[in-house]
Design a protein around this motif. Sequence first.
Motif, PDB file in Angstrom:
ATOM      1  N   VAL A  58      28.440   3.717  36.712  1.00 50.01           N
ATOM      2  CA  VAL A  58      27.770   4.197  37.337  1.00 50.01           C
ATOM      3  C   VAL A  58      26.439   3.623  36.781  1.00 50.01           C
ATOM      4  CG1 VAL A  58      26.821   6.086  37.054  1.00 50.01           C
ATOM      5  CG2 VAL A  58      29.358   5.991  36.523  1.00 50.01           C
ATOM      6  N   ILE A  59      25.895   3.326  38.370  1.00 48.41           N
ATOM      7  CA  ILE A  59      24.347   2.936  37.380  1.00 48.41           C
ATOM      8  C   ILE A  59      23.673   4.416  38.682  1.00 48.41           C
ATOM      9  CG2 ILE A  59      22.997   1.523  38.668  1.00 48.41           C
ATOM     10  CD1 ILE A  59      25.363   0.058  37.687  1.00 48.41           C
TER      11      ILE A  59
ATOM     12  N   TYR B  57      22.566   8.818  41.632  1.00 47.77           N
ATOM     13  CA  TYR B  57      24.061   7.591  40.949  1.00 47.77           C
ATOM     14  C   TYR B  57      24.444   7.050  42.147  1.00 47.77           C
ATOM     15  CZ  TYR B  57      24.100  11.177  36.794  1.00 47.77           C
ATOM     16  OH  TYR B  57      23.839  11.515  36.141  1.00 47.77           O
ATOM     17  N   THR B  58      24.595   5.387  41.513  1.00 47.20           N
ATOM     18  CA  THR B  58      26.080   4.523  42.412  1.00 47.20           C
ATOM     19  C   THR B  58      26.964   4.336  42.064  1.00 47.20           C
ATOM     20  OG1 THR B  58      23.417   4.052  43.641  1.00 47.20           O
ATOM     21  CG2 THR B  58      25.646   2.043  43.422  1.00 47.20           C
ATOM     22  N   VAL B  59      27.750   4.899  42.364  1.00 52.36           N
ATOM     23  CA  VAL B  59      29.269   4.621  41.386  1.00 52.36           C
ATOM     24  C   VAL B  59      30.076   3.321  42.054  1.00 52.36           C
ATOM     25  CG1 VAL B  59      31.426   5.828  41.051  1.00 52.36           C
ATOM     26  CG2 VAL B  59      28.954   6.586  41.259  1.00 52.36           C
TER      27      VAL B  59
ATOM     28  N   ASN C  86      23.833  13.542  46.251  1.00 52.58           N
ATOM     29  CA  ASN C  86      23.471  12.689  45.081  1.00 52.58           C
ATOM     30  C   ASN C  86      23.398  11.568  44.709  1.00 52.58           C
ATOM     31  OD1 ASN C  86      26.063  13.231  44.075  1.00 52.58           O
ATOM     32  ND2 ASN C  86      25.966  13.839  42.359  1.00 52.58           N
ATOM     33  N   GLY C  87      24.053  10.813  45.357  1.00 48.44           N
ATOM     34  CA  GLY C  87      24.054   8.903  45.433  1.00 48.44           C
ATOM     35  C   GLY C  87      24.519   8.350  46.439  1.00 48.44           C
ATOM     36  N   VAL C  88      25.483   7.756  45.950  1.00 52.89           N
ATOM     37  CA  VAL C  88      26.682   6.810  47.003  1.00 52.89           C
ATOM     38  C   VAL C  88      27.309   6.061  46.212  1.00 52.89           C
ATOM     39  CG1 VAL C  88      24.230   4.512  46.808  1.00 52.89           C
ATOM     40  CG2 VAL C  88      26.327   5.134  48.963  1.00 52.89           C
TER      41      VAL C  88
END
Length: 602
Positions: free
Chosen positions: A392-393, A359-361, A443-445
């Motif tokens: 959220v992306i 995810y990108t948050v 799990n993302g940024v």
Amino acid sequence: MIGRTRLSLQRLTALLGAMALAMVLVACDSDSTSPDPPPAEEDPTIAEIVAADGQFSTLLSILQAAEAVEMLDDREATFTVFAPVNAAFAPYNVDALAGDEEVLGQVLQYHVVEGAAVESSELSDGQTVTTLAGDDLLVRIIEGNVYVDGSRVTTADVMADNGVVHVIDRVMVGNQNLATVAGAVNATSSLFEVVVSVGLGEAFAGAEAWTVFAPSNAAFAAVEETLGELSEEQIQEILQYHVLPDGVTNSTDLLALLAANDGEISVPTATGEEVVISQEGDGSISFNGGQASLDLGNLDYFASNGIIHLIDGVLLPEAYRPSQTIADVVAGDEDFSTLLAAVQAAGLAEALADEEATYTVFAPNNDAFGPINVEALLDQPEALASVLGFHVIPDAAIESGDLEDGATVTTLAGDELTVSVDGEGNVSIGGSNVIAADITADNGVIHVIDRALLGNQNLGNVVAFVNETETLFQVVVDFGLADAFVGAENWTVFGPDNATFAEADLSGFSEEEVQAVLQYHVVAGDAPIFSAALVALLEENDGEISVETAQGEELTIAVVDGDIVFNDGQATLNLELLDIDGSNGVLHVIQGLLLPPSFTEE
């Protein structure tokens, strides 16, 4: 006239003879009645200087233990001594040094240059001087201060009969190997014990040009239980992750590297895995995003085969790091407490904790929720899930450097967000500014934003979820315009704040008249008017424009004394609450109630 006359040899001889006879007669007359003249006063020796000054009491005791006082008291010899004051011994285990005769002798001789009295004016940056121990000392001159092997000369040129003393602020152990230095420095005694216990003592002793970021004793105490669960080989790997094996990097070189690389570098360690070193805005230097920070008061412990810098944490290679998902980051940061409550209420925490997902948050901090009526949002689970999903992306970890001006990204809620990047590289998303970028998780940024996004909510919900327009929402509902706000297209709403309605008296108006007043706060057009476009229109029209409202009459907007005012002062734009984006328009909060001209005509 007075001239110069050369005496003949005969006259010169006679004169000298007379003088000699006179001196003999005087000597005979005085004989034993006058004392001998006092001997000329001698300058103290280096040993006497050390013995007479209380700030050298620790050095004196060590010189005595090493039986080196007599050497520095020799008036026939010449020395330059870099003399540590008592405080200069504080970082070291003095008892351990004094207990090893060989090491003690080497360390003392490392502070002495024999055969020359080298004054400070003769020292130059980059110069090396050979010590009595046979090792070279490196001289650095930085901003006018003289440093020798990382120790600063605090008082220079204390002259002695047999040389010169330069006072230094830290004992120099640069002719000892890294293992010995780690054992001698108080703050790294735990590191030394761990190094020896897992069989890396010889590696540290025999290393070549290592830079060691050494965890303090407190850092090891904090992970003692964790280390106790690891094998010897695993601990060896962790220790090697603290070593840069490809050269000595002193603190000056490190700062220069950071400055040349925009404040962040990635360097390979002895394990082959890289460590990330960053200079933060407050000047501190961190490792791996906060695993440890450099102890700026404990740098540059030179050794014969490297250098040691103290850090306040233990660095862990990636394989040993605890899971740090986006959910963990949010839960671990008090500044995300409001976001955490919302995520938990919406049942989104499990998704953001999924290590298999990406995810990108765009994460609003607590201040970013300030304008939002969080209780109202939490009371509507469907809207809450939609709002959070809009931040959220899914299926991508998009770092800030990959965000391009004008690009759109599809959110977890299915709606699109538009990215803006200005000429200075500042990023905004959906009208909110990114204030901290690229917080990485397993799990993302995460990118921290300064205002929660409501851009996938209709204007009815936007007005309801903004604190300052809570009363406006009630009036809209009470007077039958809720469906209009929900179904609007490209509306620009100048929404009166709660204080305005608290002071307004609408009791004399019919329902149709109140509806007309509310519609007079709306501009319906081909596109919503955001603040930047509004300012541009005002600049193009000498600071004043008239726009047609949804009620049908025109609204005058002007710049007056730096404020944006409506209808000659009926209301003022709240510059802190602009551009609250909705799916079908935009809300700007105003202070004051706008009345159509037909309502105010006599």
